[in-house]
Design an enzyme around this catalytic site. Structure first.
Site, mmCIF file in Angstrom:
data_model
loop_
_atom_site.group_PDB
_atom_site.id
_atom_site.type_symbol
_atom_site.label_atom_id
_atom_site.label_comp_id
_atom_site.label_asym_id
_atom_site.label_seq_id
_atom_site.Cartn_x
_atom_site.Cartn_y
_atom_site.Cartn_z
ATOM 1 N N HIS B 38 16.095 -115.835 -58.523
ATOM 2 C CA HIS B 38 16.683 -117.105 -58.936
ATOM 3 C C HIS B 38 16.006 -118.257 -58.191
ATOM 4 O O HIS B 38 15.609 -119.259 -58.769
ATOM 5 C CB HIS B 38 18.184 -117.137 -58.616
ATOM 6 C CG HIS B 38 19.054 -116.535 -59.669
ATOM 7 N ND1 HIS B 38 19.302 -115.190 -59.732
ATOM 8 C CD2 HIS B 38 19.719 -117.080 -60.706
ATOM 9 C CE1 HIS B 38 20.108 -114.942 -60.758
ATOM 10 N NE2 HIS B 38 20.372 -116.076 -61.372
ATOM 11 N N HIS B 39 15.880 -118.061 -56.906
ATOM 12 C CA HIS B 39 15.309 -119.081 -56.043
ATOM 13 C C HIS B 39 13.879 -119.406 -56.475
ATOM 14 O O HIS B 39 13.525 -120.567 -56.663
ATOM 15 C CB HIS B 39 15.335 -118.574 -54.594
ATOM 16 C CG HIS B 39 14.824 -119.550 -53.605
ATOM 17 N ND1 HIS B 39 15.518 -120.679 -53.270
ATOM 18 C CD2 HIS B 39 13.669 -119.591 -52.896
ATOM 19 C CE1 HIS B 39 14.821 -121.375 -52.379
ATOM 20 N NE2 HIS B 39 13.694 -120.735 -52.150
#
Ligand code: SF4
Lengths: 293, 199
Positions: B38-39
């Site tokens: 996600h990051h």
């Protein structure tokens, strides 16, 4: 004669049985919960659990990716041969099962955060010893998952709080846990002893079959009461709402110090994995929780 | 409660039909992503860099699978959901930028994510915690693995799935959040339980 290698082999087998097949009392309790569940979401989740359990059993794969930390309970007769070698055998069996079943490596050094890779390490696998008379060896394997472990709680209540305080503590702990321990759960509750004794008894209470009534009528009554209270919460399967929040509540106690009133609540998730067997002097193995052909 | 079978790419319109307590099964392409993926995806988006595949209409699965390689092919051994709340940090931006339509995980998500789902059109599908064999069975094959440098659990595993589920819709596009509703009603009943136990 029972030698070290035989104990190792049969422990690997027990570990495999435990992580791939639920004991029949747990299966029956899940089935019952599914039949009685009132909420649609709860029913869907219980059906998924049952499908998953059946599939795991059929394909001999672990029913959950978290195969837990490996805990053993050993009841050894003083006349069992090779007593001193059992610990070694259990260690080697854990390493082998990790590779062969396979189990997820779950032993992490808490200071360096390094995973040993084989489920062994300082104090792991953990062995609970009990010495009895006679010449049989009884072994229980208890792979304990992290999700349900993380919500276990210890309350150092005041003696004046008494049984009422105990009940409130159990209900509060359960409500706080919500969806986290993958409900429906089994609750192990213990009161008295001391901080360590209460938690040890609570955890051991998780091993008691769900279909065996408590021999102590007072405790049996308390168990029923807390079972009904727990299922009144409406947390339901996976915390999605429903009538099946717990499959059972097992209670134990120890005498306490006049000034202390420790209450421990241990959680077990639906993947209530355990397997026990007895080895007799002649090497014959009697499985206690599973049918083995 | 209605049962829906969805095929990826899922349209915004389809996802806006779903309501909490519905059951869905997803067929097509889903991908795993935990904190790290996600990051990185959001960082790439910010920097204007391409991410490995077009995520629009797909389902993101909060999962760190156990994968093994057999005859040069990846095989999913176990793929149970992980706790979703950790991804609350990223999910609103993720839904907004990449237009994923279904978020799969366990334990539910918070207000920020619920708002984003309403605004941009996505639902949260709760998959049974621990049901790793059921999940693995629905995976037909591994299409690719992206960002493998993040490690096996954190990498983005792109999976071809058939009838992946059951997923209980626990957050819909109307702002309903089943986990929060349950928590609220549990709070309401707490006093009644105390009374029953006379504590
Ligand atoms: S709590 Fe139990 S069922 Fe849930 S992921 Fe952990 S071990 Fe598996």
């Amino acid at each position: 004669m029972v030698d070290e290698k035989a104990i190792e082999d049969f422990t690997v087998k027990l570990l495999q049985l435990a992580v791939t097949e639920l004991p029949k009392d747990v299966k029956a309790a899940l089935q019952r919960a599914y039949c009685e569940e009132k909420s649609d979401a709860g029913k869907t989740q219980l059906k998924a659990i049952l499908d998953n359990v059946n599939l795991a059993e059929k394909t001999r794969t672990p029913m959950c990716q978290d195969t837990g930390v490996i805990i053993f309970y050993v009841k050894a007769g003083t006349q069992v041969e090779n007593l001193g070698k059992i610990e070694n055998a259990l260690h080697r069996a854990t390493i082998r099962a990790t590779r062969e079943v396979p189990l997820r490596p779950n032993a992490v050094n808490p200071l360096t955060q390094k995973n040993s890779g084989d489920n062994t390490g300082r104090f792991l696998p953990f062995i609970n010893w009990e010495v009895t008379s006679g010449d049989t060896l009884e072994l229980t394997v208890f792979p304990k998952g992290g999700g349900s472990e993380n919500v276990c709680a210890l309350g150092m209540l005041r003696p004046g709080d008494g049984v009422k305080g105990l009940k409130k503590f159990v209900v509060d702990t359960l409500i706080k846990s919500g969806a986290k321990p993958c409900p429906p759960n089994i609750l192990g509750v213990a009161v008295g002893g001391g901080a360590d004794i209460a938690m040890k008894l609570a955890k051991k209470a998780l091993l008691k079959p769900l279909d065996a009534p408590n021999p102590d009528p007072e405790l049996e009554k308390l168990e029923r009461e807390l079972f009904e209270a727990a299922n009144m919460t409406g947390i339901g399967p996976m915390g999605l709402g429903g009538t099946s929040t717990v499959l059972g509540v097992n209670i134990d106690y120890a005498h306490r110090h006049p000034a202390s009133y420790p209450v421990a609540v241990a959680f077990q998730c639906w993947a209530a994995r355990r397997a026990s067997a007895r080895i007799h002097k002649d090497g014959k193995v009697e499985y206690l929780t599973h049918k083995v052909v | 409660m209605t049962v829906y079978k969805l095929r990826t790419p899922i349209s915004e319109e389809d996802v806006r039909k779903l309501k909490v307590n519905d059951t869905i099964y997803v067929t097509g392409t889903i991908f795993t992503a935990r904190d790290e993926a996600h990051h990185r995806a959001l960082e790439f988006y910010k920097e204007g860099k391409d991410i490995p595949l077009d995520l629009q209409g797909l389902a993101v699965f909060h999962c760190g699978p156990i994968v093994k390689k057999k005859d040069e092919k990846w095989i999913i051994v176990a793929a149970g959901p992980t706790t979703s709340t950790r991804m609350d940090l990223f999910e609103d931006e993720f839904i907004k930028n990449f237009k994923v339509r279904v978020v799969i995980g366990k334990g539910g998500m918070g207000k920020k994510t619920t708002d984003a789902m309403k605004k941009y059109g996505a639902v949260y599908g709760a998959f049974t915690g621990g049901a790793a064999v059921l999940a693995a069975k629905a995976v037909k094959n591994v299409k690719s693995v992206e960002w493998h440098d993040l490690g096996m659990p954190e990498a983005m595993w792109v999976l071809n799935v058939e009838d992946f589920g059951p997923l209980t819709v626990a957050i819909d596009t109307y702002g309903n959040n089943l986990f929060e509703d349950v928590q609220k009603s549990v709070e309401e009943i707490r006093q009644k339980i105390y009374e029953k136990l006379s504590v």
